[in-house]
Scaffold this motif. Structure first.
Motif, PDB file in Angstrom:
ATOM      1  N   PRO A 252       0.745  -1.437  -0.107  1.00 38.10           N
ATOM      2  CA  PRO A 252      -0.025  -0.048   0.099  1.00 38.10           C
ATOM      3  C   PRO A 252       0.854   1.354  -0.058  1.00 38.10           C
ATOM      4  O   PRO A 252       1.833   1.473   0.963  1.00 38.10           O
ATOM      5  N   VAL A 253       0.690   2.080  -1.074  1.00 37.74           N
ATOM      6  CA  VAL A 253       1.777   3.097  -1.081  1.00 37.74           C
ATOM      7  C   VAL A 253       0.927   4.313  -1.538  1.00 37.74           C
ATOM      8  O   VAL A 253       0.115   4.413  -2.534  1.00 37.74           O
ATOM      9  N   ASN A 254       0.993   5.498  -1.126  1.00 35.95           N
ATOM     10  CA  ASN A 254       0.363   6.786  -1.543  1.00 35.95           C
ATOM     11  C   ASN A 254       1.429   7.722  -2.274  1.00 35.95           C
ATOM     12  O   ASN A 254       2.686   7.540  -2.437  1.00 35.95           O
ATOM     13  N   GLY A 255       0.904   8.946  -2.769  1.00 34.99           N
ATOM     14  CA  GLY A 255       1.774   9.994  -3.337  1.00 34.99           C
ATOM     15  C   GLY A 255       1.491  10.435  -4.491  1.00 34.99           C
ATOM     16  O   GLY A 255       0.620   9.748  -5.163  1.00 34.99           O
ATOM     17  N   SER A 256       2.470  11.372  -5.158  1.00 31.78           N
ATOM     18  CA  SER A 256       2.330  11.420  -6.637  1.00 31.78           C
ATOM     19  C   SER A 256       3.793  11.915  -6.915  1.00 31.78           C
ATOM     20  O   SER A 256       4.683  12.195  -5.909  1.00 31.78           O
ATOM     21  N   GLY A 257       4.062  11.670  -8.339  1.00 29.17           N
ATOM     22  CA  GLY A 257       5.373  11.853  -8.561  1.00 29.17           C
ATOM     23  C   GLY A 257       6.614  11.391  -7.689  1.00 29.17           C
ATOM     24  O   GLY A 257       6.616  10.132  -7.288  1.00 29.17           O
ATOM     25  N   SER A 258       7.491  12.265  -7.457  1.00 28.93           N
ATOM     26  CA  SER A 258       8.624  11.683  -6.622  1.00 28.93           C
ATOM     27  C   SER A 258       8.593  11.470  -5.304  1.00 28.93           C
ATOM     28  O   SER A 258       9.553  11.296  -4.511  1.00 28.93           O
ATOM     29  N   LEU A 259       7.175  11.873  -4.630  1.00 29.24           N
ATOM     30  CA  LEU A 259       7.037  11.453  -3.365  1.00 29.24           C
ATOM     31  C   LEU A 259       6.124  10.488  -3.052  1.00 29.24           C
ATOM     32  O   LEU A 259       5.020  10.396  -3.636  1.00 29.24           O
ATOM     33  N   LEU A 260       6.621   9.431  -2.243  1.00 31.63           N
ATOM     34  CA  LEU A 260       5.942   8.288  -1.962  1.00 31.63           C
ATOM     35  C   LEU A 260       5.759   8.232  -0.493  1.00 31.63           C
ATOM     36  O   LEU A 260       6.662   8.470   0.380  1.00 31.63           O
ATOM     37  N   ARG A 261       4.584   7.602  -0.098  1.00 31.89           N
ATOM     38  CA  ARG A 261       4.498   7.157   1.428  1.00 31.89           C
ATOM     39  C   ARG A 261       3.620   5.776   1.425  1.00 31.89           C
ATOM     40  O   ARG A 261       2.911   5.280   1.072  1.00 31.89           O
ATOM     41  N   LEU A 262       4.585   5.195   2.207  1.00 30.84           N
ATOM     42  CA  LEU A 262       4.440   3.633   2.453  1.00 30.84           C
ATOM     43  C   LEU A 262       3.443   3.725   3.529  1.00 30.84           C
ATOM     44  O   LEU A 262       3.573   4.296   4.740  1.00 30.84           O
ATOM     45  N   ILE A 263       2.249   2.892   3.378  1.00 27.32           N
ATOM     46  CA  ILE A 263       1.257   2.850   4.505  1.00 27.32           C
ATOM     47  C   ILE A 263       1.400   1.357   5.322  1.00 27.32           C
ATOM     48  O   ILE A 263       1.009   0.518   4.698  1.00 27.32           O
ATOM     49  N   THR A 264       1.619   1.852   6.568  1.00 29.00           N
ATOM     50  CA  THR A 264       1.759   0.467   7.397  1.00 29.00           C
ATOM     51  C   THR A 264       1.772   0.896   8.872  1.00 29.00           C
ATOM     52  O   THR A 264       1.705   2.050   9.366  1.00 29.00           O
ATOM     53  N   PRO A 265       0.961   0.237   9.765  1.00 27.45           N
ATOM     54  CA  PRO A 265       0.542   0.633  11.244  1.00 27.45           C
ATOM     55  C   PRO A 265       1.983   0.840  11.815  1.00 27.45           C
ATOM     56  O   PRO A 265       2.124   1.797  12.807  1.00 27.45           O
ATOM     57  N   ASP A 266       2.884   0.176  11.392  1.00 33.71           N
ATOM     58  CA  ASP A 266       4.274  -0.036  12.555  1.00 33.71           C
ATOM     59  C   ASP A 266       5.167   0.652  11.775  1.00 33.71           C
ATOM     60  O   ASP A 266       6.152   0.138  11.279  1.00 33.71           O
ATOM     61  N   THR A 267       5.304   1.976  11.766  1.00 34.30           N
ATOM     62  CA  THR A 267       6.363   2.682  11.085  1.00 34.30           C
ATOM     63  C   THR A 267       7.741   2.663  11.704  1.00 34.30           C
ATOM     64  O   THR A 267       8.726   2.765  10.667  1.00 34.30           O
ATOM     65  N   THR A 268       8.043   2.357  12.779  1.00 34.10           N
ATOM     66  CA  THR A 268       9.215   1.937  13.542  1.00 34.10           C
ATOM     67  C   THR A 268       9.798   0.778  12.878  1.00 34.10           C
ATOM     68  O   THR A 268      10.951   0.921  12.739  1.00 34.10           O
ATOM     69  N   LYS A 269       9.074  -0.191  12.868  1.00 36.17           N
ATOM     70  CA  LYS A 269       9.398  -1.485  12.435  1.00 36.17           C
ATOM     71  C   LYS A 269       9.796  -1.347  10.935  1.00 36.17           C
ATOM     72  O   LYS A 269      10.843  -1.827  10.467  1.00 36.17           O
ATOM     73  N   LEU A 270       9.104  -0.628  10.158  1.00 34.05           N
ATOM     74  CA  LEU A 270       9.269  -0.495   8.688  1.00 34.05           C
ATOM     75  C   LEU A 270      10.568   0.216   8.541  1.00 34.05           C
ATOM     76  O   LEU A 270      11.553  -0.199   7.853  1.00 34.05           O
ATOM     77  N   TRP A 271      10.851   1.497   9.457  1.00 33.16           N
ATOM     78  CA  TRP A 271      11.987   2.068   9.291  1.00 33.16           C
ATOM     79  C   TRP A 271      13.141   1.410   9.385  1.00 33.16           C
ATOM     80  O   TRP A 271      14.075   1.277   8.598  1.00 33.16           O
ATOM     81  N   TRP A 272      13.163   0.550  10.521  1.00 32.23           N
ATOM     82  CA  TRP A 272      14.323  -0.144  10.783  1.00 32.23           C
ATOM     83  C   TRP A 272      14.635  -1.373   9.634  1.00 32.23           C
ATOM     84  O   TRP A 272      15.813  -1.539   9.285  1.00 32.23           O
ATOM     85  N   ALA A 273      13.548  -2.018   9.228  1.00 37.73           N
ATOM     86  CA  ALA A 273      13.791  -3.069   8.318  1.00 37.73           C
ATOM     87  C   ALA A 273      14.221  -2.451   7.122  1.00 37.73           C
ATOM     88  O   ALA A 273      15.187  -3.164   6.352  1.00 37.73           O
ATOM     89  N   LEU A 274      13.963  -1.289   6.676  1.00 37.03           N
ATOM     90  CA  LEU A 274      14.660  -0.752   5.417  1.00 37.03           C
ATOM     91  C   LEU A 274      15.727  -0.232   5.531  1.00 37.03           C
ATOM     92  O   LEU A 274      16.430  -0.522   4.822  1.00 37.03           O
ATOM     93  N   TYR A 275      15.954   0.244   6.874  1.00 34.46           N
ATOM     94  CA  TYR A 275      17.313   0.819   7.077  1.00 34.46           C
ATOM     95  C   TYR A 275      18.550  -0.286   7.074  1.00 34.46           C
ATOM     96  O   TYR A 275      19.401  -0.115   6.486  1.00 34.46           O
ATOM     97  N   GLU A 276      18.048  -1.369   7.632  1.00 33.98           N
ATOM     98  CA  GLU A 276      18.784  -2.670   7.555  1.00 33.98           C
ATOM     99  C   GLU A 276      19.127  -3.145   6.126  1.00 33.98           C
ATOM    100  O   GLU A 276      20.182  -3.567   5.843  1.00 33.98           O
ATOM    101  N   ARG A 277      18.090  -2.875   5.562  1.00 32.11           N
ATOM    102  CA  ARG A 277      18.175  -3.377   3.929  1.00 32.11           C
ATOM    103  C   ARG A 277      18.722  -2.309   3.168  1.00 32.11           C
ATOM    104  O   ARG A 277      18.690  -2.404   1.777  1.00 32.11           O
TER     105      ARG A 277
END
Ligand SMILES: Cc1ncc(COP(=O)(O)O)c(C=O)c1O
Length: 385
Positions: free
Chosen positions: A319-344
């Motif tokens: 699930p992702v919102n936004g337009s053009g060069s701006l995107l927003r991933l939609i998830t209830p646990d943004t902290t978990k998402l942040w770290w998972a992506l950072y580690e990747r």
């Protein structure tokens, strides 16, 4: 002592910006080059945060650095106006069709200045804004219930609710100085506003003699003259920031000479608004260079890359919102998402915001897509839910 330990000793929570905090503590950046950031542990990430969307050309772009260095060599700040603020204002005027500009050091300050302009120009007190949109740190634009905030003469309405706007203007129209809107509010989910709603806001504000103020601090990157131009409307005031400073602290308010006339010191009873470092030549020169490097073609290319990435992620069940060069991933646990992506190997905003920059290579974008799909994709074993 580790750097986070040292930081927590001298900075509440270990840093200066609430928006950068991720528990237990964020890594600290030590170097940025193009699209890549290296943190204090040596971990390298593709920067999709880009200092919350402001680094349109990534880090340490050579031409921007040259412009800033050259400006700094001739003096970093003066007790006189400079040519460089004239040049950036001329650029913004040509780019947007908006007649006059006034600079400051952040988007928050730009919004404060915009509200002051609206109230001074109309002689009215009320501001209408929309719940969930972020407009910086000023008391008038944060939650009136937040600790330490005294917010007066601000009416906060639900997003996208024309009936609420109509009702409010019917009841208080003659007191409303401005209706303040972000056309794609990040914190409210980064969903572009409905064109019919925006057109009606324009008509209603005009009908009641209120100013329509568009906060383009984030959205300015999406269109040469700002996102409002895609809607075909002319706001009375705009606030901008982020990309117009080329990576240096910046904000600005734009409007017609008439609407900004309260700032003109030649008029009787002008608004007095200083700012020791406002329009400093280093920011102005870096900003002008960054904008010159981000014309119609570059904007369209970057937006296209964002649209392609969004499409790919959606096809992968993200699930992702936004337009053009701006995107927003939609998830209830943004902290978990942040770290998972950072580690990747991907740095995002702490709320799932991604902002593309011009130095990103197709490989970088591919790596971002893979990291997000692995983390959030429908079939992922460790999908965040
Ligand atoms: C729409 C909008 N307005 C204002 C601001 C405040 O800008 P700054 O952080 O430069 O103070 C932001 C910051 O993200 C923003 O997104």
């Amino acid at each position: 002592m580790t750097l986070p330990d040292r930081a927590r000793r001298v900075l509440p929570g270990g840093n200066t910006r609430t928006t950068l905090f991720v528990p237990p503590n964020p890594p600290y950046a030590v170097r940025g080059e193009g699209a890549i950031v290296t943190d204090h542990t040596g971990h390298r990430v593709i920067d999709c945060n880009n200092n919350y969307t402001s680094l349109i050309h990534g880090h340490a772009h050579p031409e921007i650095l040259d412009a800033a260095t050259e400006a700094a060599r001739s003096g970093t700040a003066f007790g006189l106006p400079t040519r460089s603020e004239v040049a950036l204002a001329e650029h913004l005027r040509e780019r947007t069709g908006i007649e006059q500009w006034r600079f400051c050091n952040s988007g928050s300050e730009a919004v404060l200045m915009l509200l002051r302009a609206a109230r001074a120009r109309t002689g009215r007190d009320l501001i209408v804004r929309f719940d969930g949109s972020y407009h910086g740190t000023g008391d008038a634009v944060v939650s009136p219930e937040a600790p330490g905030v005294v917010s007066e003469s601000v009416l906060v309405l639900p997003q996208n609710d024309l009936e609420a706007v109509r009702k409010t203007l019917r009841a208080h129209g003659e007191r409303v100085a401005a209706v303040l809107i972000d056309l794609m509010p990040n914190r409210a989910g980064l969903t572009p506003a409905d064109p019919a709603y925006v057109a009606e806001l324009r008509d209603l504000t005009r009908k009641y003699g209120a100013l329509l103020a568009v906060d383009e601090v984030i959205t300015f990157r999406l269109h040469e003259g700002g996102l409002h131009q895609r809607y075909g409307i002319r706001p009375d005031l705009v606030s901008v920031g982020k990309i117009i400073g080329g990576g240096f602290p910046v904000g600005a308010v734009g409007g017609s000479a008439e609407v900004l006339s309260p700032f003109d010191p030649r008029t009787p009873g002008p608004v007095s608004w200083g700012g020791t470092f406002s329009a400093n030549p280093v920011t102005m020169a870096a900003g002008l260079t960054a904008l010159n490097l981000f014309g119609t073609k570059e904007i369209a290319d970057l937006n296209h890359r964002g649209d392609e990435l969004r499409k790919r992620l959606r096809e992968g069940g993200v699930p992702v919102n936004g337009s053009g060069s701006l995107l927003r991933l939609i998830t209830p646990d943004t902290t978990k998402l942040w770290w998972a992506l950072y580690e990747r190997g991907v740095l995002t905003g702490t709320n799932g915001l991604l902002a593309l920059s011009t130095p990103m290579t197709p490989d970088d974008v591919e790596q971002v897509a893979e990291a997000v799909l692995t983390t959030l994709g429908g079939a992922s074993p460790d999908a965040i839910g």
